[in-house]
Design a protein around this motif. Sequence first.
Motif, PDB file in Angstrom:
ATOM      1  N   TYR A 230       0.871  -1.298  -0.140  1.00 11.21           N
ATOM      2  CA  TYR A 230      -0.269  -0.093   0.055  1.00 11.21           C
ATOM      3  C   TYR A 230       0.865   1.438   0.071  1.00 11.21           C
ATOM      4  N   LYS A 231       1.886   1.512   0.713  1.00 12.02           N
ATOM      5  CA  LYS A 231       2.709   2.527   0.758  1.00 12.02           C
ATOM      6  C   LYS A 231       3.519   2.879  -0.413  1.00 12.02           C
ATOM      7  N   GLU A 232       3.905   1.541  -1.310  1.00 12.15           N
ATOM      8  CA  GLU A 232       4.284   1.961  -2.664  1.00 12.15           C
ATOM      9  C   GLU A 232       3.304   2.816  -3.484  1.00 12.15           C
ATOM     10  N   VAL A 233       2.005   2.633  -3.676  1.00  8.47           N
ATOM     11  CA  VAL A 233       1.145   3.278  -4.371  1.00  8.47           C
ATOM     12  C   VAL A 233       0.925   4.619  -3.761  1.00  8.47           C
ATOM     13  N   CYS A 234       1.241   4.835  -2.325  1.00 12.14           N
ATOM     14  CA  CYS A 234       1.044   6.281  -1.897  1.00 12.14           C
ATOM     15  C   CYS A 234       1.959   7.104  -2.185  1.00 12.14           C
ATOM     16  N   TYR A 235       3.532   6.675  -2.390  1.00 12.65           N
ATOM     17  CA  TYR A 235       4.469   7.649  -2.837  1.00 12.65           C
ATOM     18  C   TYR A 235       4.876   7.372  -4.479  1.00 12.65           C
ATOM     19  N   ALA A 236       3.762   6.773  -5.194  1.00 11.48           N
ATOM     20  CA  ALA A 236       3.879   6.595  -6.608  1.00 11.48           C
ATOM     21  C   ALA A 236       4.221   8.099  -7.426  1.00 11.48           C
ATOM     22  N   HIS A 237       3.943   9.224  -6.652  1.00  8.79           N
ATOM     23  CA  HIS A 237       3.889  10.384  -7.452  1.00  8.79           C
ATOM     24  C   HIS A 237       5.410  11.072  -7.343  1.00  8.79           C
ATOM     25  N   ARG A 238       6.197  10.335  -6.667  1.00  4.85           N
ATOM     26  CA  ARG A 238       7.718  10.645  -6.724  1.00  4.85           C
ATOM     27  C   ARG A 238       8.649  10.194  -7.729  1.00  4.85           C
ATOM     28  N   ALA A 239       8.057   9.146  -8.701  1.00  6.20           N
ATOM     29  CA  ALA A 239       8.597   8.515  -9.949  1.00  6.20           C
ATOM     30  C   ALA A 239       9.164   9.472 -10.804  1.00  6.20           C
ATOM     31  N   LYS A 240       9.989   9.302 -11.647  1.00  8.63           N
ATOM     32  CA  LYS A 240      10.485   9.918 -12.710  1.00  8.63           C
ATOM     33  C   LYS A 240       9.765   9.654 -13.992  1.00  8.63           C
ATOM     34  N   LEU A 241       9.167   8.223 -14.159  1.00  8.72           N
ATOM     35  CA  LEU A 241       8.665   7.949 -15.247  1.00  8.72           C
ATOM     36  C   LEU A 241       7.639   6.973 -14.857  1.00  8.72           C
ATOM     37  N   ASN A 242       6.527   6.937 -15.716  1.00 10.97           N
ATOM     38  CA  ASN A 242       5.425   5.752 -15.701  1.00 10.97           C
ATOM     39  C   ASN A 242       5.647   5.007 -16.818  1.00 10.97           C
ATOM     40  N   VAL A 243       5.555   3.609 -16.549  1.00  6.19           N
ATOM     41  CA  VAL A 243       5.622   2.587 -17.613  1.00  6.19           C
ATOM     42  C   VAL A 243       4.355   1.886 -17.627  1.00  6.19           C
ATOM     43  N   PRO A 264       6.094  12.001 -17.061  1.00  7.41           N
ATOM     44  CA  PRO A 264       5.829  11.416 -18.309  1.00  7.41           C
ATOM     45  C   PRO A 264       5.648   9.855 -18.214  1.00  7.41           C
ATOM     46  N   TYR A 265       5.103   9.312 -19.374  1.00  7.45           N
ATOM     47  CA  TYR A 265       4.578   7.942 -19.263  1.00  7.45           C
ATOM     48  C   TYR A 265       4.933   7.409 -20.671  1.00  7.45           C
ATOM     49  N   ILE A 266       5.103   6.259 -20.687  1.00  3.39           N
ATOM     50  CA  ILE A 266       5.452   5.531 -22.164  1.00  3.39           C
ATOM     51  C   ILE A 266       4.555   4.308 -21.990  1.00  3.39           C
ATOM     52  N   GLU A 267       4.060   3.606 -23.044  1.00  2.00           N
ATOM     53  CA  GLU A 267       3.212   2.283 -23.258  1.00  2.00           C
ATOM     54  C   GLU A 267       4.266   1.390 -23.804  1.00  2.00           C
ATOM     55  N   GLU A 268       4.556   0.306 -23.139  1.00  3.67           N
ATOM     56  CA  GLU A 268       5.272  -0.574 -23.517  1.00  3.67           C
ATOM     57  C   GLU A 268       4.801  -2.163 -23.263  1.00  3.67           C
ATOM     58  N   SER A 269       5.398  -3.446 -23.812  1.00  2.00           N
ATOM     59  CA  SER A 269       5.028  -4.664 -23.571  1.00  2.00           C
ATOM     60  C   SER A 269       6.378  -5.365 -23.149  1.00  2.00           C
ATOM     61  N   ILE A 270       5.942  -6.097 -22.378  1.00  2.00           N
ATOM     62  CA  ILE A 270       7.226  -7.155 -21.699  1.00  2.00           C
ATOM     63  C   ILE A 270       7.004  -8.682 -22.034  1.00  2.00           C
ATOM     64  N   TYR A 271       6.104  -8.656 -23.171  1.00  6.95           N
ATOM     65  CA  TYR A 271       5.894 -10.225 -23.909  1.00  6.95           C
ATOM     66  C   TYR A 271       6.484 -10.150 -25.119  1.00  6.95           C
ATOM     67  N   GLY A 272       7.246 -11.179 -25.352  1.00  5.90           N
ATOM     68  CA  GLY A 272       7.974 -10.992 -26.681  1.00  5.90           C
ATOM     69  C   GLY A 272       9.620 -10.469 -26.627  1.00  5.90           C
ATOM     70  N   VAL A 273      10.448 -10.955 -27.471  1.00  7.16           N
ATOM     71  CA  VAL A 273      11.771 -10.736 -27.314  1.00  7.16           C
ATOM     72  C   VAL A 273      11.688  -9.117 -27.894  1.00  7.16           C
ATOM     73  N   GLU A 274      11.671  -8.770 -29.043  1.00  5.06           N
ATOM     74  CA  GLU A 274      11.652  -7.625 -29.498  1.00  5.06           C
ATOM     75  C   GLU A 274      10.990  -6.449 -28.557  1.00  5.06           C
ATOM     76  N   GLN A 275       9.958  -6.969 -28.198  1.00  6.81           N
ATOM     77  CA  GLN A 275       9.102  -6.027 -27.233  1.00  6.81           C
ATOM     78  C   GLN A 275       9.876  -5.768 -25.878  1.00  6.81           C
ATOM     79  N   ILE A 276      10.536  -6.835 -25.260  1.00  8.28           N
ATOM     80  CA  ILE A 276      11.153  -6.321 -23.938  1.00  8.28           C
ATOM     81  C   ILE A 276      12.266  -5.791 -24.321  1.00  8.28           C
ATOM     82  N   ASN A 277      13.106  -5.858 -25.472  1.00 10.57           N
ATOM     83  CA  ASN A 277      14.107  -5.336 -25.679  1.00 10.57           C
ATOM     84  C   ASN A 277      13.942  -3.751 -25.908  1.00 10.57           C
ATOM     85  N   GLN A 278      12.790  -3.498 -26.875  1.00 10.11           N
ATOM     86  CA  GLN A 278      12.297  -2.018 -26.888  1.00 10.11           C
ATOM     87  C   GLN A 278      12.163  -1.493 -25.616  1.00 10.11           C
TER      88      GLN A 278
END
Length: 477
Positions: A230-243, A264-278
């Motif tokens: 729970y505390k992680e979600v509470c201080y999530a606003h101090r991150a430098k990037l949302n993925v 800032p945020y980026i949209e990524e995939s962690i499924y597939g070799v090219e996708q996790i590389n990117q």
Amino acid sequence: MNPTPRKMNDSLRESNSDNEQHRQKKKNSSTQLPQPGTAQGSCAFDSAMITLVPITDAAHVVHGPSGCAASIWGNYTSLSSGSMLYKIRFTTDIEESDIIFGGAKKLYKGILELQRRYKPAAVFVYSTCITALIGDDIEGICKDATEKTGIPTIPVHCPGFIGSQNLGNRVAGEAMLSHVIGTTEPDTSTPYDINLIGDYNIAGAIWNVLPLLEKLGIRVLAKITGDALYKEVCYAHRAKLNVILSSKALINVAKKMEKLYDIPYIEESIYGVEQINQCLKNIAVKLGHPDLVERTEELIAEETNVLEEKLTPYRTRLQGKRIVLSIKSFKSWLIIFATKKLGMEVTAICTQNNTEDELAIIKSLLGQDGIVLESETPKEILQVINKNQADILIADGRYLDTALIARIPFLDINKERNHAYAGYIGIVEIAQELYATFYNPVWEQVRQPVPWEVREAGRAGEAGGEITSPSSSEEAV
């Protein structure tokens, strides 16, 4: 009074606009409002709980009938590396008398007792169709409970009748934005802090990715919400990037955090070799440190070389195999990434409940010869299997009979899966499952004639012998 209807309407409009073309094409779109008393798949309540339950040290209270709590209990294999409190389902078990006289007092007493016995980090209270219709003020009850105990108690206004799955995810995101994110500060901060949003750690998928980020010196400040505290979600606003990982279910969280906290945020995939590389490359570039980009390239080269060595023995046995794929609950193209790496061919795929963006990705991966089915009746799937001489059917358990009729191997991969397919390790997991399925001795037995067919054939042969032997004798005479 409940101040959230406007927020729910905003979420609904956003959800509908994202899928407008898809809704026009399919009447049963996931953003179409269901009618009370009808079943149209996962409702807003289900998906809101699915989104928030992976916050492992929080208690989750269903303010409604016990059947609502039981409907999704144990259905999702979201794993925890710590607290197991999230595995317990709490409910106020609303009855007829509560509907008549109101369930507010029952809910308040239940929250106090829960906090006394379990000492959770927080309590999430979910409204349901019945308690929303009778007008129980869970907002006020949660506020009173928080003041009484000092433990955060968060209302989640998610009665099932307000919409379907996508809207429930967004409502859960709004609850975190309104009551959780930004309420606590982290002990330390680094230039490499990021949030991972949209993965629920099904079968431990997120654990395949965290070691890669640790090797690069990137700290995951908050996981929203797979294996989260729970505390992680509470201080999530101090991150430098949302993925945003592989899903747009919580895109509203990333957009509003960008607006409120300039993240800032980026949209990524962690499924597939090219996708996790990117994904790794984009994170490094977005954090803006040249040495990090260089180290990321080195890590990718190292991991892909190791992966190729592990896949070689599986590729030699699986290359050229033809697949028919029918998966609704698990993102279908994620399996395509892995099978292409193994030299296999996906000849057809069923796309029910996919959005227009997802359909475009699937069609580009299949190529011109690929078959896209918008319905998935066993008869149609069987026709496709026979026409394309498919070697395996990958679907959920309902289609096991279809594979048995076609006498081909069957692999069940769905939302209750017990294997993690994320990252480089996930590709090896899929290869192992496919290999074990293809070369399981049971499928050789399935292809054999059934005993009664053998007996009938034997009887027919004996009968034929008795008829022909006299004529042969007569000819000899």
